[in-house]
Design a protein around this motif. Structure first.
Motif, mmCIF file in Angstrom:
data_model
loop_
_atom_site.group_PDB
_atom_site.id
_atom_site.type_symbol
_atom_site.label_atom_id
_atom_site.label_comp_id
_atom_site.label_asym_id
_atom_site.label_seq_id
_atom_site.Cartn_x
_atom_site.Cartn_y
_atom_site.Cartn_z
ATOM 1 N N ASP A 204 -21.666 2.569 6.931
ATOM 2 C CA ASP A 204 -20.735 2.133 7.081
ATOM 3 C C ASP A 204 -21.179 0.590 6.321
ATOM 4 O O ASP A 204 -21.173 -0.350 7.220
ATOM 5 C CB ASP A 204 -20.459 1.463 8.180
ATOM 6 C CG ASP A 204 -18.687 0.676 8.414
ATOM 7 O OD1 ASP A 204 -18.363 0.915 7.623
ATOM 8 O OD2 ASP A 204 -18.566 0.064 8.762
ATOM 9 N N LEU A 205 -21.587 0.999 4.881
ATOM 10 C CA LEU A 205 -22.147 0.354 4.338
ATOM 11 C C LEU A 205 -20.715 0.091 2.699
ATOM 12 O O LEU A 205 -20.288 0.421 2.294
ATOM 13 C CB LEU A 205 -23.472 0.870 3.219
ATOM 14 C CG LEU A 205 -24.817 1.069 3.915
ATOM 15 C CD1 LEU A 205 -25.812 1.784 3.168
ATOM 16 C CD2 LEU A 205 -24.839 0.072 5.157
ATOM 17 N N ASN A 206 -21.150 -1.130 2.644
ATOM 18 C CA ASN A 206 -20.757 -2.133 1.279
ATOM 19 C C ASN A 206 -21.342 -1.779 0.067
ATOM 20 O O ASN A 206 -22.691 -1.330 0.019
ATOM 21 C CB ASN A 206 -19.990 -3.362 1.720
ATOM 22 C CG ASN A 206 -19.622 -3.968 2.863
ATOM 23 O OD1 ASN A 206 -18.145 -2.823 2.955
ATOM 24 N ND2 ASN A 206 -19.293 -4.458 3.189
ATOM 25 N N PRO A 207 -20.795 -0.883 -1.143
ATOM 26 C CA PRO A 207 -21.446 -1.447 -2.558
ATOM 27 C C PRO A 207 -22.459 -2.439 -2.382
ATOM 28 O O PRO A 207 -22.327 -3.693 -2.369
ATOM 29 C CB PRO A 207 -20.472 -1.296 -3.209
ATOM 30 C CG PRO A 207 -19.326 -1.090 -2.418
ATOM 31 C CD PRO A 207 -19.341 -1.579 -1.326
ATOM 32 N N SER B 256 -25.393 -3.232 -1.033
ATOM 33 C CA SER B 256 -25.846 -3.534 0.640
ATOM 34 C C SER B 256 -27.724 -3.067 0.078
ATOM 35 O O SER B 256 -28.275 -1.863 0.108
ATOM 36 C CB SER B 256 -25.676 -2.532 1.297
ATOM 37 O OG SER B 256 -24.213 -2.867 1.936
ATOM 38 N N HIS C 133 -26.871 0.280 -4.335
ATOM 39 C CA HIS C 133 -27.684 0.088 -3.067
ATOM 40 C C HIS C 133 -28.811 -0.272 -3.532
ATOM 41 O O HIS C 133 -29.860 0.267 -3.921
ATOM 42 C CB HIS C 133 -27.429 0.991 -1.959
ATOM 43 C CG HIS C 133 -26.134 1.444 -0.698
ATOM 44 N ND1 HIS C 133 -25.474 0.731 -0.782
ATOM 45 C CD2 HIS C 133 -25.390 2.306 -1.048
ATOM 46 C CE1 HIS C 133 -24.243 0.941 -0.542
ATOM 47 N NE2 HIS C 133 -24.471 2.228 -0.433
ATOM 48 N N ASP D 241 -29.174 -3.944 5.787
ATOM 49 C CA ASP D 241 -28.066 -4.292 6.365
ATOM 50 C C ASP D 241 -27.733 -2.243 7.290
ATOM 51 O O ASP D 241 -27.772 -2.325 8.418
ATOM 52 C CB ASP D 241 -26.643 -3.811 5.482
ATOM 53 C CG ASP D 241 -26.430 -4.569 4.783
ATOM 54 O OD1 ASP D 241 -26.262 -5.809 5.397
ATOM 55 O OD2 ASP D 241 -25.363 -4.900 3.576
#
Length: 320
Positions: free
Chosen positions: A151-154, A156, A180, A215
């Motif tokens: 569940d990562l954002n671009p 991270s 990432h 993260d």
């Protein structure tokens, strides 16, 4: 047919429990098909099997191997999804217990392997059989951890514990490709340099403090890295674990987990739809699994020994 089997168990010297020789070919079974193996790849699961984990003595000899690419009975080039009974592949037939190949049913380190028809994924022409054979366990595990669990954002920052293994190499390759900022740890300077060549943002010695908290941490090492993983992740971040090659009994440090509201997520392999998506991604992007060495099946012991000693970077592929 020629095959590599677990003939016995040996916790201290698992490679000594290997046996190479002739085994009966697979017998027809309704809903299953025979795949002529063109390439199969080695995983830590195979070493654990030789130690007696996941199978019982009365099942021996068991043909080892979870991963393969080959040609089915209709002449189609296919990749074998090694999880028999995966509900995402249509469910298991009555009486079929969900398991990995080589746990209940003979595995892929042979000239032929019998698998449920629903476990076959088309091999794109862009991938060689050797490359395709690396996907169903290590690369699928990495894909599921990164895109299905983290569940990562671009962009991270993330940490991959350990460099050199198939899962770690896949994580570095995939995570860096999608933007990432990837940190990688290893005891080996040579492996740290190799991780940089795969796209890692920075590499550090095992246990070394990171320049920033991340993260998500991807940990397949277990006991030896667990304390470092807990200290490397941001409050509210995630530790995704898929293995425990150094042991599975670290201090849980529950106080840190609940005060920092960390997420600890287990991950094992992945689904058939994820394998199909991974295959399409590699065909479209040109990304390819790193292969440490390709060996003929009758030299499988060399590959097992290299894995047991940590003397590799990327996958060991066996070709009948």
């Amino acid at each position: 047919m020629f095959a590599i089997t677990a003939a016995r168990f040996d916790a201290d010297d698992p490679v000594s429990a290997l046996e190479a020789g002739e085994r009966p070919g697979p017998e027809p079974r309704e809903g299953w098909t025979t795949v002529r193996v063109r390439a199969a790849s080695l995983n830590h699961h195979d070493l654990w099997s030789l130690r007696g984990v996941g199978i019982k003595e009365e099942q021996l000899p068991m043909i080892l191997g979870c991963d393969a690419a080959g040609v089915d009975e209709d002449g189609n080039e296919v990749i074998v999804h090694g999880l028999v009974g995966d509900p995402t592949a249509g469910g298991a037939a009555p009486g079929v217990r969900p398991s990995l190949l080589s746990e209940v049913y003979d595995g892929t380190f042979a000239e032929k392997v019998l698998v449920p028809r629903q476990n076959l994924v088309p091999k794109p022409p862009e991938l060689s059989f050797e490359e395709a054979s690396c996907l169903p366990t290590a690369w699928l595990t990495a894909y599921s951890m990164l895109f299905g669990k983290a569940d990562l954002n671009p962009g991270s920052p993330v940490l991959v514990q350990g460099a050199g293994g198939g899962v770690s190499a896949a994580l570095v390759t995939l995570a860096s490709h999608v933007g990432h900022r990837v940190y990688v740890t290893s005891r080996s300077e040579a492996k740290r340099e190799r991780a940089l060549s795969l796209g890692a943002h920075a590499v550090l010695a095992s246990g070394e403090r990171l320049p920033e908290r991340v993260d998500a941490v991807f940990d397949s090492v277990g006991q030896a890295t667990w304390k470092h993983s807990l200290r490397a992740v941001k409050p509210g971040g995630a530790i995704i674990t898929c293995g425990a090659t150094s042991g599975d009994a670290p201090s849980a440090e529950l106080t840190r987990v609940f005060f920092l509201q960390l997420r600890v997520i287990g991950s094992t392999m992945g689904t058939k739809p994820e394998l199909e998506a991974l295959t399409r991604m590699l065909a479209a992007t040109g990304l390819r699994p790193g292969i440490d060495r390709v060996l003929p099946l009758d030299r499988a012991g060399e590959g097992f020994r290299a894995m047991a000693e940590g003397d590799l970077f990327g996958k060991v592929v066996l070709t009948p």
